[in-house]
Design an enzyme around this catalytic site. Structure first.
Site, PDB file in Angstrom:
ATOM      1  N   MET A 255      10.059   6.345   5.551  1.00 29.57           N
ATOM      2  CA  MET A 255      10.317   7.461   4.603  1.00 29.57           C
ATOM      3  C   MET A 255      11.713   7.039   4.064  1.00 29.57           C
ATOM      4  SD  MET A 255       8.968  10.871   6.004  1.00 29.57           S
ATOM      5  CE  MET A 255       9.834  11.419   7.308  1.00 29.57           C
TER       6      MET A 255
ATOM      7  N   GLY B 126      16.656   0.369  13.187  1.00 30.52           N
ATOM      8  CA  GLY B 126      15.645   0.781  13.918  1.00 30.52           C
ATOM      9  C   GLY B 126      14.209   0.273  12.628  1.00 30.52           C
ATOM     10  N   HIS B 127      14.413   0.643  11.666  1.00 29.07           N
ATOM     11  CA  HIS B 127      13.439   0.311  10.560  1.00 29.07           C
ATOM     12  C   HIS B 127      13.604  -1.234  10.496  1.00 29.07           C
ATOM     13  CE1 HIS B 127      14.708   4.489   8.881  1.00 29.07           C
ATOM     14  NE2 HIS B 127      13.415   4.560   9.200  1.00 29.07           N
TER      15      HIS B 127
ATOM     16  N   LYS C  34      10.006   5.354  18.760  1.00 28.37           N
ATOM     17  CA  LYS C  34      10.509   6.343  18.719  1.00 28.37           C
ATOM     18  C   LYS C  34       9.551   7.675  18.348  1.00 28.37           C
ATOM     19  CE  LYS C  34      13.937   9.031  16.870  1.00 28.37           C
ATOM     20  NZ  LYS C  34      13.501   9.951  15.853  1.00 28.37           N
TER      21      LYS C  34
ATOM     22  N   ARG D 124      17.645  11.148  10.360  1.00 24.87           N
ATOM     23  CA  ARG D 124      18.274  12.469  10.564  1.00 24.87           C
ATOM     24  C   ARG D 124      19.583  12.605  10.830  1.00 24.87           C
ATOM     25  NH1 ARG D 124      12.608  13.599  10.875  1.00 24.87           N
ATOM     26  NH2 ARG D 124      12.055  15.228   9.525  1.00 24.87           N
TER      27      ARG D 124
HETATM   28  P1  AMP Z   1      10.638   7.059   9.350  1.00 23.02           P
HETATM   29  O1  AMP Z   1      11.273   6.569   8.370  1.00 23.02           O
HETATM   30  O2  AMP Z   1      11.247   7.814  10.203  1.00 23.02           O
HETATM   31  O3  AMP Z   1       9.143   7.738   8.811  1.00 23.02           O
HETATM   32  O4  AMP Z   1      10.122   5.720  10.310  1.00 23.02           O
HETATM   33  C1  AMP Z   1       9.387   4.736   9.851  1.00 23.02           C
HETATM   34  C2  AMP Z   1       9.131   4.119  11.011  1.00 23.02           C
HETATM   35  O5  AMP Z   1      10.493   3.295  11.981  1.00 23.02           O
HETATM   36  C3  AMP Z   1       8.409   4.651  12.154  1.00 23.02           C
HETATM   37  O6  AMP Z   1       7.224   3.953  12.509  1.00 23.02           O
HETATM   38  C4  AMP Z   1       9.167   5.062  13.054  1.00 23.02           C
HETATM   39  O7  AMP Z   1       8.703   5.347  14.494  1.00 23.02           O
HETATM   40  C5  AMP Z   1      10.389   3.805  13.080  1.00 23.02           C
HETATM   41  N1  AMP Z   1      11.512   4.011  13.563  1.00 23.02           N
HETATM   42  C6  AMP Z   1      12.270   5.197  13.264  1.00 23.02           C
HETATM   43  N2  AMP Z   1      13.153   5.330  14.185  1.00 23.02           N
HETATM   44  C7  AMP Z   1      13.462   4.112  14.905  1.00 23.02           C
HETATM   45  C8  AMP Z   1      14.151   3.558  16.008  1.00 23.02           C
HETATM   46  N3  AMP Z   1      15.151   4.125  16.300  1.00 23.02           N
HETATM   47  N4  AMP Z   1      13.905   2.469  16.504  1.00 23.02           N
HETATM   48  C9  AMP Z   1      12.530   1.759  15.998  1.00 23.02           C
HETATM   49  N5  AMP Z   1      11.918   2.348  15.242  1.00 23.02           N
HETATM   50  C10 AMP Z   1      12.323   3.414  14.643  1.00 23.02           C
END
Ligand code: AMP
Length: 288
Positions: free
Chosen positions: A30, A36-37, A149, A187
């Site tokens: 998103m 992490g991403h 996560k 966030r």
């Molecule tokens: P999001 O943008 O929050 O939907 O996350 C996109 C992807 O990144 C999802 O598969 C999350 O689980 C992963 N993600 C988010 N935060 C982390 C993190 N701290 N470490 C590893 N992967 C993450």
């Protein structure tokens, strides 16, 4: 690296890539990208010929309108970061293109969506499944990368893939953390400096629970976690569960399980954060 806005355009690109035998790795996000991403993207770039990252703040997975409107959107900065990690295509559609009409699809994931995030965010996993299904159709990846996560999300996507026979290999990647242990999250950008300091208490609560696992029954560990967080200003525990690592069902006792998932959700001020760790009980006993 190319930025693609239209669903029809990514379809065409993917079709050509597949015809020429390329293996496609996909990282749905998103946006508001952090390390992490980027770790998922680096893994994809290493394992596949082509890496596609989607950036789409999916309206149907937000059960709270304010959370959706306040979700950070940093596309220009994200694109610059993606250039550094071997990403080939960024798919950044507008909502109208993904949802030309109101989405009425309903999924059911049984007991898996009755607990934790499913219980506390009604409709959330329906929105996740809808958008992941759409993105898998558009991007047609060979492999898709998801973060531990969002452990329950990985389990939901696994069920979606099995349930609808998507020909996609799922890769679950470990959680990246700040040096103090706070899990990286888009966030976190909404936390004040003071709240940022307090937010590490989610990770500390998980570590407290891990230490107690070999010593105390599940109910006492839950009480200890609740008591610990009650003492921390601005932090409001939503749930803490000791769960089976695959089914995510809460366990009444941890003994006899080779591995358990410790999962937590809490508000820090107005910002809702989640975290989890997987604990190998044999290791936990040695540590204790
Ligand atoms: P999001 O943008 O929050 O939907 O996350 C996109 C992807 O990144 C999802 O598969 C999350 O689980 C992963 N993600 C988010 N935060 C982390 C993190 N701290 N470490 C590893 N992967 C993450």
């Amino acid at each position: 690296m190319e930025v693609i806005k239209q669903a029809s355009a990514i379809r065409e690109i993917v079709q050509e890539l597949r015809c020429s035998g390329k293996r496609i790795g996909f990282v749905p996000t998103m946006g508001a990208l952090h390390e992490g991403h980027l770790s998922l993207l680096r893994a994809s770039a290493q394992d596949n010929d082509i890496t596609i990252c989607s950036i789409f703040v999916n309206p149907t997975q937000f059960n709270n309108a304010e959370d959706y409107s306040l979700y950070p959107r940093t596309l220009a900065q994200d694109v610059e970061l993606l250039k550094t990690v071997g990403c080939d295509y960024v798919f950044a559609p507008v909502a109208q293109d993904i949802y030309p009409q109101q989405s009425l699809l309903q999924f059911s994931f049984g007991p898996l969506e009755a607990v934790m995030e499913g219980e506390h965010r009604p409709g959330h996993f329906n929105g996740v499944a809808t958008v992941v299904g759409k993105l898998f159709h558009l991007v047609q990846p060979h492999r898709a990368y998801f973060g531990q996560k969002d452990l329950q999300q990985v389990a939901i996507v696994k069920q979606l893939v099995l349930g609808l026979s998507f020909d996609v290999e799922l890769v679950r990647y470990p959680t990246l953390r700040e040096p103090d242990g706070l899990a990286l999250s888009s966030r976190n950008k909404r936390l004040s400096p003071e709240q940022r300091q307090l937010a590490v208490s989610l990770y500390k609560a998980l570590q407290l629970a891990k230490g107690l696992l070999p010593l105390k029954p599940v109910t006492s560990i839950k009480e200890a976690v609740a008591a610990y967080l009650q003492g921390i200003d601005q932090v409001q525990l939503e749930y803490f569960e000791i769960a089976h690592p695959d089914t995510l069902q809460p366990l009444a006792q941890a003994q006899g399980e080779p591995e358990v998932a410790l999962c937590i959700a809490a508000f820090v001020g107005e910002v809702r954060l989640i975290d989890n760790i997987l604990v190998n009980l044999n290791e936990a006993q040695i540590v204790a």
